[in-house]
Design a protein around this motif. Structure first.
Motif, PDB file in Angstrom:
ATOM      1  N   ILE A   1       7.930  38.919-117.275  1.00  0.00           N
ATOM      2  CA  ILE A   1       9.260  39.217-116.759  1.00  0.00           C
ATOM      3  C   ILE A   1       9.346  40.697-116.398  1.00  0.00           C
ATOM      4  CG2 ILE A   1      11.714  39.285-117.326  1.00  0.00           C
ATOM      5  CD1 ILE A   1      11.348  36.799-118.992  1.00  0.00           C
ATOM      6  N   GLU A   2       8.765  41.535-117.253  1.00  0.00           N
ATOM      7  CA  GLU A   2       8.774  42.969-116.934  1.00  0.00           C
ATOM      8  C   GLU A   2       7.915  43.248-115.704  1.00  0.00           C
ATOM      9  OE1 GLU A   2       8.869  45.534-120.819  1.00  0.00           O
ATOM     10  OE2 GLU A   2       8.353  43.478-121.357  1.00  0.00           O
TER      11      GLU A   2
ATOM     12  N   ASN B   1       9.794  42.373-112.514  1.00  0.00           N
ATOM     13  CA  ASN B   1      10.936  43.256-112.287  1.00  0.00           C
ATOM     14  C   ASN B   1      10.504  44.678-111.956  1.00  0.00           C
ATOM     15  OD1 ASN B   1      13.740  41.936-112.624  1.00  0.00           O
ATOM     16  ND2 ASN B   1      12.498  40.976-114.204  1.00  0.00           N
ATOM     17  N   MET B   2       9.378  45.116-112.479  1.00  0.00           N
ATOM     18  CA  MET B   2       8.823  46.403-112.050  1.00  0.00           C
ATOM     19  C   MET B   2       8.471  46.333-110.571  1.00  0.00           C
ATOM     20  SD  MET B   2       6.091  47.316-114.975  1.00  0.00           S
ATOM     21  CE  MET B   2       6.502  47.419-116.718  1.00  0.00           C
TER      22      MET B   2
ATOM     23  N   LEU C   1       9.718  44.371-108.398  1.00  0.00           N
ATOM     24  CA  LEU C   1      10.969  44.295-107.648  1.00  0.00           C
ATOM     25  C   LEU C   1      11.508  45.702-107.408  1.00  0.00           C
ATOM     26  CD1 LEU C   1      13.886  41.820-108.382  1.00  0.00           C
ATOM     27  CD2 LEU C   1      14.323  44.198-107.895  1.00  0.00           C
ATOM     28  N   GLY C   2      11.472  46.528-108.447  1.00  0.00           N
ATOM     29  CA  GLY C   2      11.948  47.900-108.303  1.00  0.00           C
ATOM     30  C   GLY C   2      11.123  48.676-107.289  1.00  0.00           C
ATOM     31  N   ALA C   3       9.805  48.532-107.379  1.00  0.00           N
ATOM     32  CA  ALA C   3       8.937  49.233-106.435  1.00  0.00           C
ATOM     33  C   ALA C   3       9.228  48.777-105.004  1.00  0.00           C
ATOM     34  CB  ALA C   3       7.474  48.993-106.783  1.00  0.00           C
TER      35      ALA C   3
ATOM     36  N   ALA D   1      12.080  47.581-103.919  1.00  0.00           N
ATOM     37  CA  ALA D   1      13.395  48.103-103.540  1.00  0.00           C
ATOM     38  C   ALA D   1      13.301  49.548-103.076  1.00  0.00           C
ATOM     39  CB  ALA D   1      14.375  47.993-104.715  1.00  0.00           C
TER      40      ALA D   1
ATOM     41  N   GLU E   1      13.397  33.512-112.261  1.00  0.00           N
ATOM     42  CA  GLU E   1      14.696  34.156-112.017  1.00  0.00           C
ATOM     43  C   GLU E   1      14.527  35.340-111.069  1.00  0.00           C
ATOM     44  OE1 GLU E   1      16.442  36.402-115.186  1.00  0.00           O
ATOM     45  OE2 GLU E   1      18.492  35.973-114.533  1.00  0.00           O
TER      46      GLU E   1
ATOM     47  N   GLU F   1      15.882  36.185-107.346  1.00  0.00           N
ATOM     48  CA  GLU F   1      16.591  37.454-107.149  1.00  0.00           C
ATOM     49  C   GLU F   1      16.008  38.204-105.956  1.00  0.00           C
ATOM     50  OE1 GLU F   1      19.172  38.292-108.965  1.00  0.00           O
ATOM     51  OE2 GLU F   1      19.402  40.465-108.924  1.00  0.00           O
TER      52      GLU F   1
ATOM     53  N   TRP G   1      17.223  30.301-109.083  1.00  0.00           N
ATOM     54  CA  TRP G   1      18.596  29.872-108.855  1.00  0.00           C
ATOM     55  C   TRP G   1      18.968  30.069-107.395  1.00  0.00           C
ATOM     56  CZ3 TRP G   1      22.068  33.800-107.376  1.00  0.00           C
ATOM     57  CH2 TRP G   1      21.561  35.109-107.479  1.00  0.00           C
TER      58      TRP G   1
ATOM     59  N   GLN H   1      22.946  49.927-100.984  1.00  0.00           N
ATOM     60  CA  GLN H   1      23.214  49.045-102.129  1.00  0.00           C
ATOM     61  C   GLN H   1      22.361  47.805-101.972  1.00  0.00           C
ATOM     62  OE1 GLN H   1      26.605  46.107-102.106  1.00  0.00           O
ATOM     63  NE2 GLN H   1      27.550  47.719-103.308  1.00  0.00           N
ATOM     64  N   ILE H   2      21.620  47.474-102.990  1.00  0.00           N
ATOM     65  CA  ILE H   2      20.856  46.217-102.984  1.00  0.00           C
ATOM     66  C   ILE H   2      21.441  45.356-104.086  1.00  0.00           C
ATOM     67  CG2 ILE H   2      18.613  45.133-103.324  1.00  0.00           C
ATOM     68  CD1 ILE H   2      17.312  47.569-102.100  1.00  0.00           C
ATOM     69  N   TRP H   3      22.078  44.267-103.690  1.00  0.00           N
ATOM     70  CA  TRP H   3      22.867  43.461-104.615  1.00  0.00           C
ATOM     71  C   TRP H   3      22.877  42.037-104.090  1.00  0.00           C
ATOM     72  CZ3 TRP H   3      28.860  44.348-105.391  1.00  0.00           C
ATOM     73  CH2 TRP H   3      29.304  43.619-106.492  1.00  0.00           C
TER      74      TRP H   3
ATOM     75  N   MET I   1      28.542  42.496-102.050  1.00  0.00           N
ATOM     76  CA  MET I   1      29.965  42.747-101.823  1.00  0.00           C
ATOM     77  C   MET I   1      30.205  44.099-101.169  1.00  0.00           C
ATOM     78  SD  MET I   1      31.700  41.258-105.278  1.00  0.00           S
ATOM     79  CE  MET I   1      31.707  39.516-105.643  1.00  0.00           C
TER      80      MET I   1
END
Lengths: 86, 252, 358
Positions: free
Chosen positions: C61-62, C65-66, C68-70, C72, C91, C95, C124, C202-204, C208
């Motif tokens: 999971i880490e 997500n790492m 993903l950050g790179a 982004a 997940e 995302e 999801w 913004q990355i969301w 919104m």
């Protein structure tokens, strides 16, 4: 005589009362009227020292704080400490 | 008597806050947001800062903060921050997470990121409750604290004990700064702001991992009136989580 | 003086590593798990030499997500695992898709049992995962670079479906950089520079926007993302046929299984059987139109995959005559649990084709 004053954005206030509690000279009091959201808001009485405690604690960013700079030859009124820095 | 024009000494909010947050009366999280953004402004690092924001009531801050933001999965902000910082080491990277996000879902993320000494700043907004879902127990809910999943108060027999996150992080090598503040008083807000400033200064110096845990009021989640938030914070959370800059162990 | 040959002898993990570096990959995070571990080892050694970062993350999971950050932050990033580890990453894959962030994901699978995981997705929301299934190491090298291109082009997580044979077989390959055409600049990537301008990036996933610049919100954004995957479905399907034009019996297989089926097709052709192979190259988007065309004249469509029947569902959906479809694969696992079992072999495959064709 007040050494400071505040501007209050009454429409942002949500009546949490934290400013009233935080004010050292106790010069804030919640109003009788309500704003557009239905909340009471603070009203400023004489004696503000411009200490910024209200601005520090307000979650809704209601306050801008001002000081009236006292001239060097004016003595500090007895019983009032110099305003603390934020 | 001299009558000088009044001098502005404190702005209501920095320009970096673009609108109203819509959180509950007496919520402490907007105070943490304001002082964090003030620090970014004062250090003149807004144009090289990226925030990684988790999920909670503070999640809505992404709409009002004029800072580049990655909104990430619950608990995962420290890992995302790691990725950003590794590929853009000149960027100032911080996370903003609640206790449910960081200490429940994301406990391993923050501990591993800290131990690795990633040069990022994690900010924990700790109110001892999952506010956004309606007020449920987290890993930092204190003994005796009532939530919707500990209605009679957290009982160690049934619910175990809370986790002091700042102390855990401070025990790891790779960590350069750990502090815990509270926004329950004017002095507390001012001191917490200085902690945030120190943490970001450490990041700018490349010193390693920094954490600032900020105890915030959640009168809604605590079942107390808005005006009673600070007293409840002082008597409950602050009693379990002492304030101050924590001594660091594990330094080489 | 002769030019140095571009061909090198690599196992799949090393070849994929070199190919990824040639494609500009500069961030990799992963967690050891067989047979993906070789990829992590190679990246750990080679990526820093190329100026990149490789992290042996403390969990899957880490790792994702790492990455993903790179991503982004604008880097070409990758991660991977096998099916079990990818199960943990679902997940984050969703995302990435809904954040519109590129990422290349290497599923160095233990078998063919992750087809559903790759093509249906366990995350999801409404998203799809463009998945390429190479049949051998040279194709894996090609697919690796293509995937970095497609990930950036479509701003989405994409997957390579590998397996133990690809991971661990040494093959002579050319890992030189390939050019797939120009891509738009990553002006959406985060570097802090738009902070304080009133238009900060913004990355969301909920999109919104800001109070001063509202975004499309989850409804508008997720519709747009779904429409993007519809577009990808229409343009990125890939397949290959082998000796299929006059085939009475068409075998459908992917990955290493297809390599074995090719060999069996040659054997059976030599014996006079009109047998051919249809090989989906993209598992998603499944090349349904190609399959419909290829099966038009086949009286038998035999699905050979090493699982309980996953690609079978897609074959049934698109075959010209559904009644012609039969399943000749099955679960077949090596005693260690970590690789293919005895069904992945010329003899059993030949037997099953002949039995079905009888």
């Amino acid at each position: 005589m007040s050494r400071g004053t505040v501007s209050i954005d009454v429409e942002r206030c949500k009546d949490c009362d934290l400013c009233v509690q935080a004010c050292p000279p106790k010069v804030l009091e919640m109003s009788a009227e309500v704003n557009e959201m239905g909340y009471r808001f603070p009203v400023l009485h004489d004696g503000c020292t411009g200490c910024t405690a209200c601005q520090l604690v307000c979650p809704d960013y209601v306050f801008q704080v001002y000081r009236f700079d006292v001239a060097p030859d004016e003595p500090h009124p007895p019983g009032q400490a110099a305003a603390p820095d934020g | 008597m001299t009558e000088a024009a009044p001098r502005l000494v404190a702005r209501d909010r920095p320009d970096l806050i673009l609108g109203d947050h819509g959180l509950c009366p007496g919520c402490g999280e907007p105070l943490a947001l304001r002082i964090l953004l003030e620090v970014l402004e004062e250090l003149d690092i807004v144009r090289r800062s990226v925030g990684v924001v988790g999920h909670g009531c503070y999640g809505s801050f992404v709409q009002i903060m004029d800072v580049e933001v990655l909104q990430c999965l619950h608990g995962r902000a420290p890992s995302c921050a790691t990725g950003i910082k590794r590929v853009r080491p000149g960027t100032v990277v911080f996370t903003m997470q609640g206790d449910g996000d960081m200490v429940n879902e994301g406990l391993q993320e923050v501990l591993h990121t800290a131990a690795r000494g990633e040069n990022v700043t994690c900010v924990l907004l700790n109110n001892g409750v999952f506010g956004d879902t309606g007020g449920h127990q987290t890993a930092t809910t204190v003994v005796g604290q009532r939530t919707k999943t500990s209605l009679d108060g957290r009982d160690p027999e049934t619910h175990g004990y809370p986790i002091p996150l700042a102390e855990l992080v401070a025990s790891l090598a790779g960590v350069c700064y750990v502090a815990r503040g509270a926004v329950s008083s004017a002095g507390g807000v001012a001191r917490t702001k200085r902690m945030l400033r120190s943490a970001f200064e450490h990041q700018l110096a490349g010193d390693g991992f920094g954490l600032v845990e900020i105890l915030t009021m959640c009168p809604t989640g605590w079942f107390v009136p808005a005006g009673s938030g600070p007293q409840y914070l002082t008597s409950s959370l602050e009693a379990a989580y002492p304030l101050g800059e924590l001594p660091l162990r594990g330094q080489p | 003086m002769t030019a140095a040959t571009a061909r090198q002898l690599h196992d799949g993990c090393a070849a994929i590593t070199e190919s990824a570096i040639a494609a500009g990959c500069r961030f990799f995070a992963g967690y050891p798990i067989s047979p993906f571990t070789g990829l992590l080892e190679n990246m750990s050694r080679r990526l820093p030499e190329a100026g990149g970062h490789c992290l042996n993350a403390e969990s899957e999971i880490e790792a994702v997500n790492m990455a993903l950050g790179a991503s982004a932050a604008g880097a070409r990033a990758a991660t991977g695992s096998c099916g079990q580890g990818l199960a943990l990453m679902q997940e984050a894959i969703a995302e990435l898709a809904l954040n519109e962030l590129p990422l290349v994901i290497f599923n160095m699978a233990r078998n063919q049992q992750d087809y559903f995981q790759a093509t249906r997705g366990g995350g999801w929301g409404d998203y799809r995962t463009l998945t390429l299934a190479p049949k051998d190491v040279p194709e894996a090298v090609e697919h690796t670079q293509l995937l970095f291109h497609l990930a950036d082009r479509y701003r989405a997580p994409v997957m390579l479906y590998g397996d133990p044979l690809i991971a661990q077989t040494h093959v002579s390959v050319d890992v030189a950089a390939r050019d797939f055409g120009p891509l738009p600049a990553k002006d959406w990537a985060l570097d802090g520079s738009s902070g304080g301008t009133g238009h900060s990036r913004q990355i969301w996933t909920w999109a919104m926007g800001k109070a001063t610049e509202p975004g499309p919100g989850p409804d508008g954004h997720w519709r747009a993302v779904a429409a993007k995957f519809d577009e990808i479905a229409g343009t990125e399907a890939r397949s290959e046929t082998y000796r299929a034009d006059d085939a009475e019996t068409l075998v459908v297989a992917f990955g290493s299984a297809a390599l074995f089926v090719e060999h069996v097709v040659d054997e059976l052709r030599a014996d006079g059987h009109r047998v051919g192979l249809f090989r989906p190259v993209t598992l998603w988007p499944f090349p349904g139109d190609d399959l419909a065309a290829a099966t038009r004249n086949a009286s038998r469509v035999l699905v050979f995959e090493l699982n309980a029947g996953q690609m079978l569902d897609d074959v049934r959906q698109f075959t010209h005559d559904r009644g012609a479809v039969r399943f000749i694969g099955g679960v077949s696992i090596h005693a260690s649990g970590l690789s293919f079992g005895p069904l992945l072999d010329v003899g059993p495959i030949r037997e099953r084709i002949l039995e079905a064709a009888a």
